[in-house]
Design a protein around this motif. Structure first.
Motif, PDB file in Angstrom:
ATOM      1  N   ASN A  60     -20.152 -49.481 104.872  1.00 53.12           N
ATOM      2  CA  ASN A  60     -20.275 -50.607 105.810  1.00 53.12           C
ATOM      3  C   ASN A  60     -18.913 -51.151 106.206  1.00 53.12           C
ATOM      4  O   ASN A  60     -18.680 -51.505 107.368  1.00 53.12           O
ATOM      5  N   SER A  61     -17.994 -51.237 105.219  1.00 55.08           N
ATOM      6  CA  SER A  61     -16.668 -51.769 105.534  1.00 55.08           C
ATOM      7  C   SER A  61     -15.918 -50.826 106.474  1.00 55.08           C
ATOM      8  O   SER A  61     -15.209 -51.270 107.380  1.00 55.08           O
TER       9      SER A  61
ATOM     10  N   HIS B 249     -17.482 -51.220 109.993  1.00 56.30           N
ATOM     11  CA  HIS B 249     -16.994 -52.434 110.647  1.00 56.30           C
ATOM     12  C   HIS B 249     -15.542 -52.290 111.062  1.00 56.30           C
ATOM     13  O   HIS B 249     -15.157 -52.703 112.160  1.00 56.30           O
TER      14      HIS B 249
ATOM     15  N   ASN C  12     -15.383 -50.263 114.190  1.00 56.98           N
ATOM     16  CA  ASN C  12     -15.839 -51.030 115.350  1.00 56.98           C
ATOM     17  C   ASN C  12     -14.807 -52.074 115.754  1.00 56.98           C
ATOM     18  O   ASN C  12     -14.536 -52.283 116.943  1.00 56.98           O
ATOM     19  N   ARG C  13     -14.240 -52.754 114.759  1.00 56.58           N
ATOM     20  CA  ARG C  13     -13.229 -53.766 115.051  1.00 56.58           C
ATOM     21  C   ARG C  13     -12.008 -53.129 115.694  1.00 56.58           C
ATOM     22  O   ARG C  13     -11.413 -53.674 116.629  1.00 56.58           O
TER      23      ARG C  13
ATOM     24  N   ASP D 287     -15.609 -60.804 112.845  1.00 59.10           N
ATOM     25  CA  ASP D 287     -14.890 -61.325 111.688  1.00 59.10           C
ATOM     26  C   ASP D 287     -14.962 -62.846 111.677  1.00 59.10           C
ATOM     27  O   ASP D 287     -15.029 -63.497 112.732  1.00 59.10           O
TER      28      ASP D 287
ATOM     29  N   SER E 234     -14.351 -61.003 106.229  1.00 57.64           N
ATOM     30  CA  SER E 234     -15.082 -59.934 106.918  1.00 57.64           C
ATOM     31  C   SER E 234     -16.485 -60.423 107.259  1.00 57.64           C
ATOM     32  O   SER E 234     -16.943 -61.448 106.749  1.00 57.64           O
TER      33      SER E 234
END
Length: 637
Positions: free
Chosen positions: A237-238, A241, A244-245, A578, A596
């Protein structure tokens, strides 16, 4: 039709579980490799014949892991008895379905054509009552194992029935294998234990005790693997993300570059293209790194899942002796758990921005910033009672044109400023009594919590439109309301923090109640309504909390600084999701912290603030902080 359906089911199971991956036929004399994959002996023989002469290792066609060829040849590989038994049972059932009516079976021991009533496991066939009586009388067959035909019709696995017999020792005839030597990792009969395993260094135990210990060890390892699954989910998941970020930041950086390019289009087009490519390339390289790590993590978990699935199949289907015979290989394969680690996302690599500058002659359009840092871009306002001055700036919101709305909870005013901090207009006590929180909704409407019980709606010119009282939507609730934080989402829903009644209420844009979530939101000026989630702060409990619109808690974390609790005031999110939180320090002053979307602390954004409260982002991505006696605008550099 029933017979056809049964044949179809047997065929499906056979193709999925009983066919050799090499020849795609049912297993014949299946052997197990070190990786726990099984293949026909003849297929392995053909496989190794195709390898260079002198090769003493078999490469598994499924997972590409090697298995050393025993000194005795391929025959020395462990037999997969439970697969052999299953294949025999399936072949038998198919013959029965093909040779007899679905509901009638005849005796296979005589030619009288009598109806079968039992099944002899040792003769592997149906027997009638007459032959059953003879079986029990004849010395050669009276010890045969007999089961009811109904039990056979239920397709009870033959291997389950065979578990009742103890295998015989290959070394000592007529001696049952009843011990397992932990030192030699092998089964032994009583005579083996007395002769070959009698010295002190041999640790052996009865088969049942060895199996209990074996199953316990495997169970503990598999239980530990469940934790690894959770660690993988967090890491995956991290990484998702972060990727995507990174895409969002790359897009924003490219947009900033394009904006600068349009200002000086005639002289900077080539340099603009070069810099944009550089940003994109850095983004691609970093994304490739994230992808590599993510693929590595997924490969690890996929391999681990394969091993676990195979081990689970073995533990469920193989008998105790087969499992103990395979124990070294099973435990060797489960050693992956000791080294199973997942790499987390390097959050710093998920940021990329650009600082543009005026272009002259041979200078570049700008420079790429590969690390996220913040600096003060603009500050306006000062302490005072005049228009445009503050006594206690608390809530802050930003409209699409960049205009900034600020509430002063001591002066009881809402003031409007331009994006550069120039004072524009004010709403005084004739329309607002005690304004607290403020948020921007769709169509540049402003939502303000006022006089502790009302939510008031104004347009971008600060003209009053309507109001509603969230507390009036609750029946039999005589607790005094104290409305503080407020937020609007993209679906025109409004989240309101009521510190008096300790609830967060979710409303339609017309004020009608959708749901109420009981949470202590004392002094919370920060509420976010985003993607079906509500994020808010509790100052006195030093908590940052996130729930779904249905009230399910997503995370509940302590806000800390160097291990000590700090009280959060304001909360906002950037375009990547975020979370940014303003906190007040015990010794005075304040900071803005970065989290996060899962509530994991990332780092400090800015230190040395006066007393930060409300937070928001401008359309261009700058962070606006209501810092009690001024408003500060921070930009990424």
């Amino acid at each position: 039709m029933a017979e056809a359906a049964a044949k179809s089911v047997l065929g499906t199971i056979s193709r999925g579980h009983l066919e050799c991956p090499i020849c795609c036929c049912r297993f014949t004399d299946p052997k197990i490799l070190d990786c726990l994959h099984s293949f026909c002996l003849k297929c392995l023989d053909k496989l190794i014949r195709g390898q260079p002469p002198g090769t003493n290792e078999i490469i598994c066609p499924v997972c590409r892991r090697g298995t050393a060829v025993p000194d005795t040849g391929l025959q020395g590989l462990p037999n997969c008895f439970f697969l052999s038994s299953l294949v025999d049972e399936f072949n038998k059932q198919e013959r029965l379905l093909g040779d007899a009516p679905a509901d009638t079976r005849t005796c296979e021991q005589c030619d009288d054509g009598l109806e079968a009533v039992s099944w002899c496991l040792d003769c592997d066939g149906n027997i009638c009552q007459k032959c059953l009586d003879m079986h029990r009388k004849m010395k050669s067959t009276k010890k045969h194992r007999i089961v009811n035909l109904d039990q056979s019709r239920r397709h009870e696995p033959l291997m389950e029935l065979r578990k009742k017999d103890y295998p015989q020792c290959n070394k000592h005839a007529h001696h049952e294998l009843c011990f397992y030597c932990e030192t030699c990792k092998t089964l032994a009969c009583g005579k083996c234990a007395a002769l070959d395993h009698r010295t002190a260094e041999h640790e052996y135990r009865e088969v049942a005790d060895a199996m209990r210990s074996y199953r316990q060890d495997v169970g503990e390892i598999l239980q530990s693997f469940d934790k690894s699954r959770e660690e993988f989910k967090v890491a995956d998941n991290s990484l998702t993300h972060a990727r995507n970020r990174l895409k969002i930041k790359v897009a924003r950086a490219c947009t900033d570059i394009t904006t600068k390019e349009e200002e000086e289009i005639a002289k900077i087009r080539n340099k603009s293209r070069h810099l944009r490519d550089k940003v994109t390339q850095i983004g691609k390289e970093r994304d490739d790194k994230f992808d590599e790590v993510q693929k590595s993590n997924r490969d690890k978990i996929e391999r681990a899942e394969q091993i676990v699935a195979t081990v689970n199949d073995l533990m469920q289907q193989a008998d105790d002796f087969e499992l103990l015979d395979l124990k070294p290989k099973v435990m060797h394969n489960l050693e992956f758990q000791d080294e199973l680690e997942f790499e987390q996302a390097q959050h710093d690599l998920s940021f990329i921005g650009v600082k543009c500058q005026d272009v002259v002659a041979d200078t570049d359009l700008g420079e790429v910033h590969q690390e996220e840092n913040w600096q003060l871009k603009e500050e306006f306002g000062e302490k005072g009672d005049e228009d445009g001055q503050f006594q206690c700036a608390a809530g802050v919101a930003c409209l699409s044109n960049g205009d900034i709305a600020v509430t002063d909870i001591i002066k009881h005013q809402l003031m409007m400023f331009t994006s550069t901090g120039e004072y524009k207009t004010i709403i005084g006590q004739e329309r607002l009594k005690k304004p607290q929180g403020v948020a921007a909704a769709s169509d540049d409407l402003l939502l303000v919590t006022d006089d502790e019980i009302h939510v008031k709606v104004f347009d971008s010119s600060l003209e009053f439109i309507r109001q509603f009282a969230p507390s009036q939507n609750e029946e039999d609730d005589d607790t005094d309301s104290w409305l503080t934080g407020i937020a609007g989402d993209q679906g025109n829903r409004i989240a309101v923090a009521d510190s008096g009644r300790k609830v967060i209420s979710l409303h339609n844009f017309n004020g009608s109640l959708i749901t109420t979530m009981p949470y202590d939101v004392y002094d919370s000026f920060g509420v976010i309504a985003l993607n079906e989630r509500v994020i808010f702060a509790n100052f006195f409990e030093s908590k940052l909390i996130c729930t779904t619109y249905t009230g399910d808690e997503v995370f509940n974390v302590n806000t800390l600084l160097d291990g000590e609790p700090v009280g959060p005031w304001g909360v906002c999110c950037d375009d990547a999701g975020d979370i940014y939180v303003s906190v007040g320090l015990q010794g005075g002053g304040g900071e803005v912290h970065h989290y996060s979307p899962a509530g994991v602390f990332i780092g400090r954004v800015v230190c040395g603030l006066h007393s930060p409260c409300g937070l928001t982002f401008t359309p261009s991505g700058d962070l606006v902080v209501a810092d009690e006696v001024s408003v500060k605008i921070l930009q990424r550099v």
